[in-house]
Motif scaffolding. Structure first.
Motif, PDB file in Angstrom:
ATOM      1  N   ALA A  36      -6.244 -14.369   0.072  1.00 51.24           N
ATOM      2  CA  ALA A  36      -6.940 -13.354  -0.734  1.00 51.24           C
ATOM      3  C   ALA A  36      -6.030 -12.153  -0.989  1.00 51.24           C
ATOM      4  O   ALA A  36      -6.012 -11.592  -2.101  1.00 51.24           O
ATOM      5  N   LEU A  37      -5.281 -11.754   0.027  1.00 47.55           N
ATOM      6  CA  LEU A  37      -4.349 -10.626  -0.110  1.00 47.55           C
ATOM      7  C   LEU A  37      -3.260 -10.943  -1.132  1.00 47.55           C
ATOM      8  O   LEU A  37      -2.926 -10.104  -1.983  1.00 47.55           O
ATOM      9  N   MET A  72       0.859  -1.193   0.000  1.00 50.51           N
ATOM     10  CA  MET A  72       0.000   0.000   0.000  1.00 50.51           C
ATOM     11  C   MET A  72       0.886   1.229   0.000  1.00 50.51           C
ATOM     12  O   MET A  72       1.762   1.378   0.856  1.00 50.51           O
ATOM     13  N   PRO A  73       0.742   2.119  -0.983  1.00 46.64           N
ATOM     14  CA  PRO A  73       1.592   3.298  -1.018  1.00 46.64           C
ATOM     15  C   PRO A  73       1.288   4.217   0.132  1.00 46.64           C
ATOM     16  O   PRO A  73       0.145   4.505   0.437  1.00 46.64           O
ATOM     17  N   LEU A  80       0.434  -7.915   7.061  1.00 50.03           N
ATOM     18  CA  LEU A  80       0.373  -6.453   7.139  1.00 50.03           C
ATOM     19  C   LEU A  80       1.593  -5.821   6.484  1.00 50.03           C
ATOM     20  O   LEU A  80       1.476  -4.870   5.703  1.00 50.03           O
ATOM     21  N   LEU A  81       2.777  -6.348   6.778  1.00 51.01           N
ATOM     22  CA  LEU A  81       4.002  -5.803   6.188  1.00 51.01           C
ATOM     23  C   LEU A  81       4.096  -6.127   4.708  1.00 51.01           C
ATOM     24  O   LEU A  81       4.765  -5.408   3.951  1.00 51.01           O
ATOM     25  N   LEU A  82       3.450  -7.192   4.290  1.00 49.95           N
ATOM     26  CA  LEU A  82       3.438  -7.549   2.871  1.00 49.95           C
ATOM     27  C   LEU A  82       2.791  -6.445   2.037  1.00 49.95           C
ATOM     28  O   LEU A  82       3.110  -6.283   0.855  1.00 49.95           O
ATOM     29  N   THR A  83       1.890  -5.668   2.642  1.00 52.99           N
ATOM     30  CA  THR A  83       1.181  -4.620   1.905  1.00 52.99           C
ATOM     31  C   THR A  83       2.092  -3.467   1.498  1.00 52.99           C
ATOM     32  O   THR A  83       1.707  -2.655   0.642  1.00 52.99           O
ATOM     33  N   ILE A  84       3.300  -3.368   2.084  1.00 52.07           N
ATOM     34  CA  ILE A  84       4.218  -2.277   1.723  1.00 52.07           C
ATOM     35  C   ILE A  84       5.480  -2.806   1.049  1.00 52.07           C
ATOM     36  O   ILE A  84       6.448  -2.075   0.879  1.00 52.07           O
ATOM     37  N   VAL A 107      -5.784  -5.096   0.828  1.00 49.16           N
ATOM     38  CA  VAL A 107      -4.670  -4.321   1.379  1.00 49.16           C
ATOM     39  C   VAL A 107      -5.200  -3.295   2.375  1.00 49.16           C
ATOM     40  O   VAL A 107      -4.701  -3.167   3.505  1.00 49.16           O
ATOM     41  N   ARG A 108      -6.211  -2.575   1.964  1.00 51.60           N
ATOM     42  CA  ARG A 108      -6.796  -1.533   2.830  1.00 51.60           C
ATOM     43  C   ARG A 108      -7.458  -2.169   4.058  1.00 51.60           C
ATOM     44  O   ARG A 108      -7.376  -1.626   5.166  1.00 51.60           O
TER      45      ARG A 108
END
Length: 428
Positions: free
Chosen positions: A269-270, A1-2, A228-232, A347-348
């Motif tokens: 899913a993520l 996520m940016p 959670l960290l995978l999103t960045i 992600v959100r």
């Protein structure tokens, strides 16, 4: 996520005027008289004096809590940590905390090292709330630099209290998201989480590891923080993670613990969402068996499972199945004050759930007033709502009653369509 990593980004509004809060929404009714303007002036002065007094009382209580975190009594320390947690979860305290951040950090460090059980868990949660208040900048980096080694030591220490390890797994994940600038350090933290939850994977001989419920919960928390960290993460890292973990994660859907099954499903899913964002033609070799497994969990009727667990599981896996099969996401709208935010991706959702776990019922207020959280969700600067706008938003009790009655009637009609009707089946 940016998300931008601005050094000037801070936890809350720094001026004297803060955005409207539901907690502060008490509006006094002024009596009408000939000198109405004078009455308003007097009321404003009285309101400012009352607000200043309340602020002084709050700061006094917070100072007492900070001093009590080093008390000899474990019960007193626990109460002080809980008091600070409650205050940080429901208010913006940047100005007050900024000057005392290292004092609070030292108290957290002492409680993590010398405390036991619940005291350590409270200290880990407080560390996370402290970083959320300070936002992404030099101040929070100072805090995290002190506490990060302690978090990791406790997390990976098999002899440490299991509840403390669970709390550290969750806090380390969110603190890393808030503070960490170096992506290599993010990868190193993810590797620590991997070393835990991978122990729940099915072994090479096909057997499942035998773990007690507390250890499974530790692995669940580690998996959620890892996701959670995978999103960045960068695109190349997401590709590597997908190749490594996507073939193994589906076996976690067979776990006996409902929370682990749900965490695994949401992580799958993520991963699909991130992989398809990079490559719309992304394909998974075992796609059909995975969909069958997700569908069985979305319609699970096993009698040996608790009803609440089955309800929660079916609800989540219906959404997961849609994500994998149809590339669809069940959009959710979060309303706060005059604004609204849409949760329109996994992600959100993972990011929102992580913050909400710590601030709880104060999430709407932080979405409204916390500059850092607004920056994460791309909401822009905090909006100010004046009294006139607030009053125009309010509806009368009678109007609210009519609205609720209409909604109840519509809901009953909709449900009646799906309820079984009593019919005469005759005699046999």
């Amino acid at each position: 996520m940016p998300r931008s990593k601005k050094r000037s980004s801070r936890g809350g509004a720094h001026g004297a005027v803060q955005p409207f809060s539901d907690e502060d929404a008490s509006i006094e009714t002024l009596s009408h008289c000939s000198s109405f303007s004078d009455a308003v002036s007097v009321a404003d002065e009285g309101g400012e004096a009352a607000e200043e007094t309340a602020q002084e009382d709050l700061q006094y209580k917070l100072n007492v809590f900070i001093d009590s975190t080093v008390d000899k009594s474990a019960k007193t320390r626990q109460g002080a940590l809980d008091g600070l947690k409650a205050a940080m979860a429901t208010r913006i305290l940047y100005e007050f905390i900024s000057d005392r951040r290292m004092t609070i950090t030292d108290s957290i460090k002492r409680c993590l090292k010398k405390g036991k059980g619940q005291e350590q868990c409270a200290a880990a949660s407080l560390a996370c709330l402290l970083c959320i208040q300070l936002g992404s900048g030099v101040e929070s980096e100072e805090v995290f630099k002190t506490l990060k080694p302690i978090f990791k030591n406790i997390l990976l220490d098999g002899a440490a209290n299991i509840q403390t390890r669970q709390a550290c797994a969750t806090s380390l994940g969110l603190c890393t998201l808030v503070v960490e600038d170096d992506i290599l350090d993010v990868y190193a933290t993810m590797a620590s989480f991997e070393s835990l939850f991978m122990r729940s994977y099915v072994k090479e001989d096909g057997s499942r590891p035998s773990l007690n419920p507390q250890t499974t919960l530790l692995h669940t928390n580690a998996l959620l923080s890892w996701a959670l960290l995978l999103t960045i993460c960068t695109g190349s890292q997401v590709k590597a993670v997908t190749r490594k973990h996507l073939p193994k994660l589906p076996r976690l859907l067979e776990n006996d613990d409902v929370n682990m099954r749900i965490a695994a499903g949401e992580t799958i899913a993520l991963l699909f969402e991130l992989a398809r964002d990079m490559d719309p033609a992304f394909e998974y070799d075992d796609w059909e068996p995975l969909c069958e497994k997700l569908n069985s969990l979305a319609t699970d009727c096993n009698k040996h499972r608790a009803k609440t667990d089955k309800r929660k599981q079916r609800s989540v896996f219906r959404d997961v199945l849609k994500a994998v099969e149809e590339r669809d996401f069940q959009t959710e709208t979060i309303r706060f004050s005059t604004e609204r935010m849409t949760i329109d991706s996994w992600v959100r959702k993972r990011t929102y759930d992580a913050f909400r776990e710590f601030v709880g019922s104060g999430m709407n207020y932080h979405l409204q007033a916390n500059e850092f959280i607004r920056d994460v969700f791309e909401l822009g600067p905090p909006m100010l709502v004046d009294t006139a706008t607030l009053k125009s938003m309010k509806i009368s009790r009678f109007e609210r009653h009519l609205y609720n009655a209409a909604a109840f009637k519509a809901r009953t009609k909709a449900r009646n369509k799906f309820r079984d009707k009593r019919v005469d089946v005759g005699e046999f």
